[in-house]
Design an enzyme around this catalytic site. Sequence first.
Site, PDB file in Angstrom:
ATOM      1  N   GLY A  44       0.785  -1.238   0.000  1.00 22.15           N
ATOM      2  CA  GLY A  44       0.000   0.000   0.000  1.00 22.15           C
ATOM      3  C   GLY A  44       0.815   1.287   0.000  1.00 22.15           C
ATOM      4  CB  ILE A  48      -2.178   1.273  -8.129  1.00 25.44           C
ATOM      5  CG1 ILE A  48      -1.545   1.570  -9.500  1.00 25.44           C
ATOM      6  CG2 ILE A  48      -3.710   1.176  -8.282  1.00 25.44           C
ATOM      7  CD1 ILE A  48      -1.735   0.482 -10.546  1.00 25.44           C
ATOM      8  CB  ILE A  96       3.398 -10.610   0.407  1.00 29.17           C
ATOM      9  CG1 ILE A  96       4.162 -10.441  -0.914  1.00 29.17           C
ATOM     10  CG2 ILE A  96       2.534  -9.413   0.702  1.00 29.17           C
ATOM     11  CD1 ILE A  96       3.249 -10.469  -2.139  1.00 29.17           C
ATOM     12  CB  THR A 160      -0.649  -6.346 -15.343  1.00 30.41           C
ATOM     13  OG1 THR A 160      -0.307  -5.724 -16.585  1.00 30.41           O
ATOM     14  CG2 THR A 160       0.111  -7.672 -15.268  1.00 30.41           C
ATOM     15  CD  GLU A 162       3.074  -5.135 -19.265  1.00 36.90           C
ATOM     16  OE1 GLU A 162       4.013  -5.934 -19.279  1.00 36.90           O
ATOM     17  OE2 GLU A 162       3.214  -3.911 -19.169  1.00 36.90           O
ATOM     18  CE  LYS A 188       0.738  -8.657 -11.087  1.00 38.18           C
ATOM     19  NZ  LYS A 188       0.520  -8.427  -9.616  1.00 38.18           N
TER      20      LYS A 188
HETATM   21  O1  DAU Z   1      -0.232  -2.599 -19.067  1.00 34.41           O
HETATM   22  C1  DAU Z   1      -0.109  -2.545 -17.668  1.00 34.41           C
HETATM   23  C2  DAU Z   1       1.347  -2.428 -17.330  1.00 34.41           C
HETATM   24  O2  DAU Z   1       1.765  -1.157 -17.753  1.00 34.41           O
HETATM   25  C3  DAU Z   1       1.654  -2.626 -15.853  1.00 34.41           C
HETATM   26  O3  DAU Z   1       1.318  -3.933 -15.485  1.00 34.41           O
HETATM   27  C4  DAU Z   1       3.127  -2.398 -15.604  1.00 34.41           C
HETATM   28  O4  DAU Z   1       3.416  -2.523 -14.233  1.00 34.41           O
HETATM   29  C5  DAU Z   1       3.511  -1.032 -16.096  1.00 34.41           C
HETATM   30  O5  DAU Z   1       4.889  -0.852 -15.931  1.00 34.41           O
HETATM   31  C6  DAU Z   1       3.113  -0.843 -17.546  1.00 34.41           C
HETATM   32  O6  DAU Z   1       3.968  -1.598 -18.420  1.00 34.41           O
HETATM   33  P1  DAU Z   1       4.688  -0.930 -19.679  1.00 34.41           P
HETATM   34  O7  DAU Z   1       5.915  -1.683 -19.983  1.00 34.41           O
HETATM   35  O8  DAU Z   1       3.721  -0.704 -20.786  1.00 34.41           O
HETATM   36  O9  DAU Z   1       5.013   0.513 -19.022  1.00 34.41           O
HETATM   37  P2  DAU Z   1       6.258   1.500 -19.175  1.00 34.41           P
HETATM   38  O10 DAU Z   1       5.855   2.781 -18.560  1.00 34.41           O
HETATM   39  O11 DAU Z   1       7.524   0.865 -18.719  1.00 34.41           O
HETATM   40  O12 DAU Z   1       6.364   1.687 -20.740  1.00 34.41           O
HETATM   41  C7  DAU Z   1       5.282   2.208 -21.491  1.00 34.41           C
HETATM   42  C8  DAU Z   1       5.716   2.229 -22.941  1.00 34.41           C
HETATM   43  O13 DAU Z   1       6.750   3.196 -23.078  1.00 34.41           O
HETATM   44  C9  DAU Z   1       6.314   0.911 -23.414  1.00 34.41           C
HETATM   45  O14 DAU Z   1       5.929   0.687 -24.763  1.00 34.41           O
HETATM   46  C10 DAU Z   1       7.812   1.136 -23.326  1.00 34.41           C
HETATM   47  C11 DAU Z   1       7.961   2.626 -23.594  1.00 34.41           C
HETATM   48  N1  DAU Z   1       9.104   3.266 -22.910  1.00 34.41           N
HETATM   49  C12 DAU Z   1       9.220   3.098 -21.565  1.00 34.41           C
HETATM   50  C13 DAU Z   1      10.277   3.644 -20.869  1.00 34.41           C
HETATM   51  C14 DAU Z   1      10.443   3.446 -19.382  1.00 34.41           C
HETATM   52  C15 DAU Z   1      10.019   4.035 -23.614  1.00 34.41           C
HETATM   53  O15 DAU Z   1       9.883   4.216 -24.840  1.00 34.41           O
HETATM   54  N2  DAU Z   1      11.076   4.577 -22.934  1.00 34.41           N
HETATM   55  C16 DAU Z   1      11.271   4.399 -21.601  1.00 34.41           C
HETATM   56  O16 DAU Z   1      12.269   4.911 -21.045  1.00 34.41           O
END
Ligand code: DAU
Length: 370
Positions: A44, A48, A96, A160, A162, A188
Amino acid sequence: MTAPRFHAGGVICREGNRQSIPHSSKHSQVRAEAGGMRWLVTGGLGFIGSHFIRLALHERPGLEIVNLDAMTYAGNPENLRDLQAQDRYHFIKGNIEDPKAVREALAGGTDAVINFAAETHVDRSILDPEAFLRTDILGTHILLEAVRERRVARFLQVSTDEVYGEVLQGESREDTALAPRSPYSASKAGGDLQVLAYWATYRTPVLITRGCNTYGPNQYPEKLIPLFITNLLDDQPVPLYGDGRQIRDWLFVEDHARGIMRVLEHGESGNVYNLGAGDSRTNLQITQALVQACARTMEGHVRHVADREGHDRRYAIDSSKARALGWKPTVPFEEGLATTISWYRKHEEWWRPLKSGEFLQYYQRQYAHR
Ligand code: DAU
């Protein structure tokens, strides 16, 4: 408004699971007077989870919440600092993965367990998968065992979208086959399968929510939106992976927290509920919006870097099942993004300390070779 009893397939066994209450008499009295419930929230202090606790305490005046959090890098006490003095909020530092800590957190009678505790960053899972297996699979198993032993009336696993893997066309429904492709999403999915196995085998009253990409205040600055906002505010470049045309569906954190509440209180045991915004955008579109809002330029501030290994091209979920319970997102993306940027502008004291120490080492490991 009083806290609704769980219904629709939920088993109410409050008397059966009530143990001696270890809290001070002041706390016991508050609970007795409120005639309320006690929920155990795990993880918590995270993004989220902390929004969920705030919302639940606000909307359910008779409710007590015990927050069991391991205080890993992403669990931030600052997220709930102002609740510390509240009689209805109790914090326990613990993991946990530790059965003793979980048992202690459940002592005193618990009406529901909501599991937010997880390793969640895909890029970190590519560097170090083991931590994900431990928390997201083993930790979930330990919680489920404790919930079964104590006959807790509700267990909600925060999961998620994912787990469905990349969705090149159409939308995943709750009965779509799981096809995770990263160590994070595979972990997950492993947790989700155990949760459903406890329903099939022991009739443990479980629920799963599968949320899409979530954004808003208090998000640790390693994920796309908070990383890019804080870099841009600092006049630093932002690392956009590959061609930037990957597609994600974006949900404001308060809407996500409300969706979890709705499913917890109205969902049917043994069921999965997708929580999506239905508002898909490419990473490039998000980046353009952030660059513009921070008065920077694409040429000056966007660094196109090597793609993420095994990068899922697109996620999309059908959340009509959760909407049939009466939930729907209320914050349009433009409004949520403006709120988020403004929060990071005003709360430098929250994110600046996070972007030092461990974060810098991680950033170096993650981005230097790109
Ligand atoms: O879909 C739900 C999921 O969304 C959650 O379960 C995850 O915990 C959460 O991290 C998120 O996963 P993503 O991998 O989609 O999120 P992230 O913010 O890491 O990346 C979003 C998109 O942006 C992904 O296509 C990768 C891209 N990205 C991410 C980062 C950190 C970049 O282009 N550059 C970056 O530096």
